[in-house]
Design a protein around this motif. Structure first.
Motif, PDB file in Angstrom:
ATOM      1  N   ARG A  81       0.830  -1.209   0.000  1.00 47.96           N
ATOM      2  CA  ARG A  81       0.000   0.000   0.000  1.00 47.96           C
ATOM      3  C   ARG A  81       0.860   1.252   0.000  1.00 47.96           C
ATOM      4  NH1 ARG A  81      -1.470   3.903   2.927  1.00 47.96           N
ATOM      5  NH2 ARG A  81      -0.485   3.192   4.826  1.00 47.96           N
ATOM      6  N   ARG A  82       1.884   1.273   0.838  1.00 42.82           N
ATOM      7  CA  ARG A  82       2.747   2.455   0.913  1.00 42.82           C
ATOM      8  C   ARG A  82       3.511   2.674  -0.388  1.00 42.82           C
ATOM      9  NH1 ARG A  82       5.270   1.247   6.690  1.00 42.82           N
ATOM     10  NH2 ARG A  82       6.865   0.611   5.254  1.00 42.82           N
ATOM     11  N   ILE A  86       3.151   5.983  -2.797  1.00 45.13           N
ATOM     12  CA  ILE A  86       4.298   6.759  -3.284  1.00 45.13           C
ATOM     13  C   ILE A  86       4.244   6.874  -4.799  1.00 45.13           C
ATOM     14  CG2 ILE A  86       6.819   6.733  -3.568  1.00 45.13           C
ATOM     15  CD1 ILE A  86       6.910   5.396  -0.743  1.00 45.13           C
ATOM     16  N   ALA A  87       4.030   5.764  -5.473  1.00 47.43           N
ATOM     17  CA  ALA A  87       3.987   5.761  -6.938  1.00 47.43           C
ATOM     18  C   ALA A  87       2.893   6.694  -7.453  1.00 47.43           C
ATOM     19  CB  ALA A  87       3.770   4.336  -7.457  1.00 47.43           C
ATOM     20  N   SER A  93       4.898   4.608 -12.070  1.00 44.73           N
ATOM     21  CA  SER A  93       4.399   3.243 -11.936  1.00 44.73           C
ATOM     22  C   SER A  93       4.949   2.629 -10.656  1.00 44.73           C
ATOM     23  CB  SER A  93       4.824   2.394 -13.130  1.00 44.73           C
ATOM     24  OG  SER A  93       6.224   2.159 -13.110  1.00 44.73           O
ATOM     25  N   LEU A  94       4.227   1.668 -10.129  1.00 44.49           N
ATOM     26  CA  LEU A  94       4.689   0.936  -8.951  1.00 44.49           C
ATOM     27  C   LEU A  94       6.031   0.274  -9.266  1.00 44.49           C
ATOM     28  CD1 LEU A  94       4.287  -0.235  -6.113  1.00 44.49           C
ATOM     29  CD2 LEU A  94       2.904  -2.043  -7.145  1.00 44.49           C
ATOM     30  N   ILE A  99      11.830  -0.551  -8.434  1.00 45.42           N
ATOM     31  CA  ILE A  99      13.146  -0.685  -9.048  1.00 45.42           C
ATOM     32  C   ILE A  99      14.113   0.364  -8.488  1.00 45.42           C
ATOM     33  CG2 ILE A  99      14.425  -0.451 -11.234  1.00 45.42           C
ATOM     34  CD1 ILE A  99      12.831  -3.110 -10.822  1.00 45.42           C
ATOM     35  N   GLU A 100      13.644   1.586  -8.313  1.00 46.67           N
ATOM     36  CA  GLU A 100      14.504   2.642  -7.767  1.00 46.67           C
ATOM     37  C   GLU A 100      14.956   2.299  -6.349  1.00 46.67           C
ATOM     38  OE1 GLU A 100      14.022   7.048  -5.893  1.00 46.67           O
ATOM     39  OE2 GLU A 100      12.816   6.632  -7.679  1.00 46.67           O
TER      40      GLU A 100
END
Length: 130
Positions: A81-82, A86-87, A93-94, A99-100
């Motif tokens: 959910r968090r 953020i995305a 995208s999620l 990936i980051e």
């Protein structure tokens, strides 16, 4: 740890045989190598990967690559959910957020295992004075 043509080799010392023994990690195929010096083990690693790739080519088979770039992650629903929040808030995208974040952490850890710290032991010496 060593890297060659996208394959990662892990090396351990076998004190009984007095040799360095290595294996390629991240594949189901078994690719091993050994040598008695850093130079020998590095060359043996390269030779083993090249032999594996040649063997697959001769048989008309696609060599197994260490990673495809896709994997499934099971996360705690709150973490999911968090990350999604953020995305959405960043208009991304999620996948790009994951990936980051993973990339930062993995880069730091990968550097630590590629260049392990040498342990420095402090010896206790006496001056000979009583």
């Amino acid at each position: 740890m060593m890297e060659y043509k996208g394959y990662i080799g892990r090396v351990e010392f076998d004190p009984e045989a007095g040799v360095l023994h290595g294996e390629v990690v991240g594949t189901r195929d078994v690719i091993t190598f050994e040598g008695r010096s850093v130079e020998e083990i590095e060359q043996a690693f390269h030779d083993s990967v090249d032999d594996y790739l040649d063997f697959c080519h001769e048989r008309g088979e696609e060599p197994e690559r260490p990673c495809s770039g896709r994997f499934v992650v099971r996360a705690d629903p709150e973490l999911h959910r968090r990350l999604s929040t953020i995305a959405e808030a960043e208009g991304r995208s999620l996948n790009s957020v994951v990936i980051e974040v993973l990339g930062r952490e993995v880069d730091a850890r990968f550097e630590r295992i590629r260049r392990p710290r040498r342990s420095h032991r402090r010896g206790h010496s006496s001056s000979g004075q009583t």
